[in-house]
Design an enzyme around this catalytic site. Structure first.
Site, PDB file in Angstrom:
ATOM      1  N   ASN A 138       0.869  -1.178   0.000  1.00  0.00           N
ATOM      2  CA  ASN A 138       0.000   0.000   0.000  1.00  0.00           C
ATOM      3  C   ASN A 138       0.908   1.232   0.000  1.00  0.00           C
ATOM      4  O   ASN A 138       1.518   1.543   1.022  1.00  0.00           O
ATOM      5  CB  ASN A 138      -0.885  -0.031   1.257  1.00  0.00           C
ATOM      6  CG  ASN A 138      -1.711   1.239   1.395  1.00  0.00           C
ATOM      7  OD1 ASN A 138      -1.727   2.085   0.498  1.00  0.00           O
ATOM      8  ND2 ASN A 138      -2.397   1.378   2.515  1.00  0.00           N
ATOM      9  N   SER A 160       3.857  -2.164  10.274  1.00  0.00           N
ATOM     10  CA  SER A 160       5.307  -2.231  10.477  1.00  0.00           C
ATOM     11  C   SER A 160       5.912  -3.587  10.118  1.00  0.00           C
ATOM     12  O   SER A 160       6.822  -4.074  10.794  1.00  0.00           O
ATOM     13  CB  SER A 160       5.662  -1.843  11.925  1.00  0.00           C
ATOM     14  OG  SER A 160       5.249  -0.517  12.191  1.00  0.00           O
ATOM     15  N   GLY A 183       2.910   2.304  10.749  1.00  0.00           N
ATOM     16  CA  GLY A 183       3.857   3.409  10.599  1.00  0.00           C
ATOM     17  C   GLY A 183       4.604   3.753  11.875  1.00  0.00           C
ATOM     18  O   GLY A 183       5.253   4.795  11.962  1.00  0.00           O
ATOM     19  N   HIS A 214      -9.404   0.985   5.056  1.00  0.00           N
ATOM     20  CA  HIS A 214      -8.123   1.223   5.742  1.00  0.00           C
ATOM     21  C   HIS A 214      -8.367   2.162   6.930  1.00  0.00           C
ATOM     22  O   HIS A 214      -9.179   3.076   6.851  1.00  0.00           O
ATOM     23  CB  HIS A 214      -7.114   1.830   4.763  1.00  0.00           C
ATOM     24  CG  HIS A 214      -5.723   1.819   5.327  1.00  0.00           C
ATOM     25  ND1 HIS A 214      -5.294   2.749   6.237  1.00  0.00           N
ATOM     26  CD2 HIS A 214      -4.682   0.967   5.129  1.00  0.00           C
ATOM     27  CE1 HIS A 214      -4.038   2.470   6.576  1.00  0.00           C
ATOM     28  NE2 HIS A 214      -3.652   1.393   5.919  1.00  0.00           N
ATOM     29  N   GLU A 237      -6.782   4.566   8.047  1.00  0.00           N
ATOM     30  CA  GLU A 237      -6.591   6.003   7.772  1.00  0.00           C
ATOM     31  C   GLU A 237      -7.850   6.597   7.167  1.00  0.00           C
ATOM     32  O   GLU A 237      -8.205   7.742   7.430  1.00  0.00           O
ATOM     33  CB  GLU A 237      -5.363   6.189   6.861  1.00  0.00           C
ATOM     34  CG  GLU A 237      -4.076   5.975   7.651  1.00  0.00           C
ATOM     35  CD  GLU A 237      -2.906   5.452   6.833  1.00  0.00           C
ATOM     36  OE1 GLU A 237      -2.928   5.543   5.593  1.00  0.00           O
ATOM     37  OE2 GLU A 237      -1.960   4.924   7.467  1.00  0.00           O
ATOM     38  N   GLU A 251      -5.044  -4.913  10.609  1.00  0.00           N
ATOM     39  CA  GLU A 251      -4.065  -3.833  10.741  1.00  0.00           C
ATOM     40  C   GLU A 251      -4.314  -3.086  12.046  1.00  0.00           C
ATOM     41  O   GLU A 251      -5.120  -2.141  12.075  1.00  0.00           O
ATOM     42  CB  GLU A 251      -4.195  -2.857   9.566  1.00  0.00           C
ATOM     43  CG  GLU A 251      -3.831  -3.454   8.222  1.00  0.00           C
ATOM     44  CD  GLU A 251      -3.196  -2.419   7.310  1.00  0.00           C
ATOM     45  OE1 GLU A 251      -2.168  -2.726   6.728  1.00  0.00           O
ATOM     46  OE2 GLU A 251      -3.724  -1.288   7.204  1.00  0.00           O
ATOM     47  N   LYS A 279       0.142   4.226  -0.155  1.00  0.00           N
ATOM     48  CA  LYS A 279      -0.494   5.407   0.456  1.00  0.00           C
ATOM     49  C   LYS A 279      -0.258   6.612  -0.467  1.00  0.00           C
ATOM     50  O   LYS A 279      -0.174   6.426  -1.677  1.00  0.00           O
ATOM     51  CB  LYS A 279       0.021   5.620   1.881  1.00  0.00           C
ATOM     52  CG  LYS A 279      -0.120   4.335   2.713  1.00  0.00           C
ATOM     53  CD  LYS A 279       0.068   4.530   4.165  1.00  0.00           C
ATOM     54  CE  LYS A 279      -0.096   3.176   4.865  1.00  0.00           C
ATOM     55  NZ  LYS A 279      -0.018   3.256   6.314  1.00  0.00           N
TER      56      LYS A 279
HETATM   57  P1  13P Z   1       3.346   0.350   7.584  1.00  0.00           P
HETATM   58  O1  13P Z   1       3.829  -0.932   6.978  1.00  0.00           O
HETATM   59  O2  13P Z   1       4.076   1.552   7.092  1.00  0.00           O
HETATM   60  O3  13P Z   1       3.261   0.254   9.082  1.00  0.00           O
HETATM   61  O4  13P Z   1       1.822   0.555   7.067  1.00  0.00           O
HETATM   62  C1  13P Z   1       0.908  -0.463   7.209  1.00  0.00           C
HETATM   63  C2  13P Z   1      -0.320  -0.110   6.461  1.00  0.00           C
HETATM   64  O5  13P Z   1      -1.104   0.733   6.864  1.00  0.00           O
HETATM   65  C3  13P Z   1      -0.568  -0.811   5.182  1.00  0.00           C
HETATM   66  O6  13P Z   1      -1.862  -0.586   4.727  1.00  0.00           O
END
Ligand code: 13P
Length: 253
Positions: free
Chosen positions: A9, A212, A173, A95, A97, A167, A11
């Site tokens: 992803n 992560s 992150g 997601h 976010e 997740e 982002k």
């Molecule tokens: P990270 O791997 O940067 O922690 O992000 C995970 C994520 O949100 C994937 O959709």
């Protein structure tokens, strides 16, 4: 043989030049594997370009979001049929976010899940708890609410065409991944929840872990019986890091 999905992803990251370099590295490094599928999910403006760059490769294309509507007066939105049309086979829905920053509810996410399937896309449904929710002992209740909204709206049979991604918000992150056992506990719970509706669908369901994931913790996560791959943010932006994660999945076969 188990079947893993290693999904990147991106982002809101990338540029034409950076994407081309990343994809060159991925194409050279991942030539296909019977037990591992690789997927990249770039931002909307790059999808058609990336689809062209992936032609003839073993890497699949997905999007990060989709409208719940088919077409019409929805300025700024993008339909599942459009995403299929430019070469996507997957789309991420729900997601954390988008739930937290764009106010998407579980009902919105369920509608997007249904729209994705109608438009020929395989949805990757994200679920996960915040740190406060985990510390209050509400992890399973949060997951159940997010999962049940979709099971109710779409029906369990649609999960045969879908993927679930666990997740935990506190692991995204932050560099602080869930431990393999913490993740496995929630994955087993998700599979059991789906099995309550249909055991066969649950047994075949791919459940990814995201938060992560890196080259050095992927093998431990993927060794768990209910962890069928990863949804990877930061580490999917560097070819070597993402390939190391794919290699960890291939080593499980
Ligand atoms: P990270 O791997 O940067 O922690 O992000 C995970 C994520 O949100 C994937 O959709």
């Amino acid at each position: 043989m188990r079947s893993y999905l290693v999904a990147g992803n991106w982002k809101m990251n990338g540029s034409r030049a950076a994407n081309a370099a990343l994809l060159r590295g991925l194409r050279d490094g991942f030539t296909g594997s019977p037990g591992v599928e690789m997927l990249v999910c770039p931002p909307f403006p790059y999808l058609a370009d990336v689809a062209r760059e992936l032609e003839g490769s073993a890497i699949r294309l997905g999007a990060q979001n989709v409208s719940q509507h088919e077409s019409g007066a929805f300025t700024g939105e993008c339909s599942a049929a459009m995403l299929s049309d430019v070469g996507c086979s997957y789309v991420i829905v729900g997601h954390s976010e988008r739930r937290a920053l764009m106010g998407e509810t579980s009902e919105d996410v369920a509608a997007k899940f249904v729209a994705a399937l109608s438009g020929g896309l395989r949805p990757i449904l994200c679920v996960g708890e915040s740190l406060d929710e985990r510390e209050a002992g509400h992890t399973e209740a949060v997951i159940d609410e997010q999962l049940d909204a979709v099971l109710q709206a779409a029906g369990v049979s649609t999960f045969a065409e879908a993927v679930v991604a666990y997740e935990p918000v506190w692991a995204i992150g932050t560099g602080k991944s869930a431990s393999p056992q913490q993740a496995e506990d929630v994955h087993a719970h998700i599979r059991a929840r789906v099995a309550g509706h249909d055991r066969q669908v649950a047994d075949k369901l791919q459940i990814l872990y995201g938060g992560s994931v890196k080259g050095d913790n992927a093998a431990g996560l993927f060794s768990k019986g209910d962890i069928d791959g990863g949804l990877i943010g930061g580490a999917s932006l560097k070819a070597d890091d993402f390939l190391a994660i794919a290699t960890a999945a291939m080593a499980q076969d």
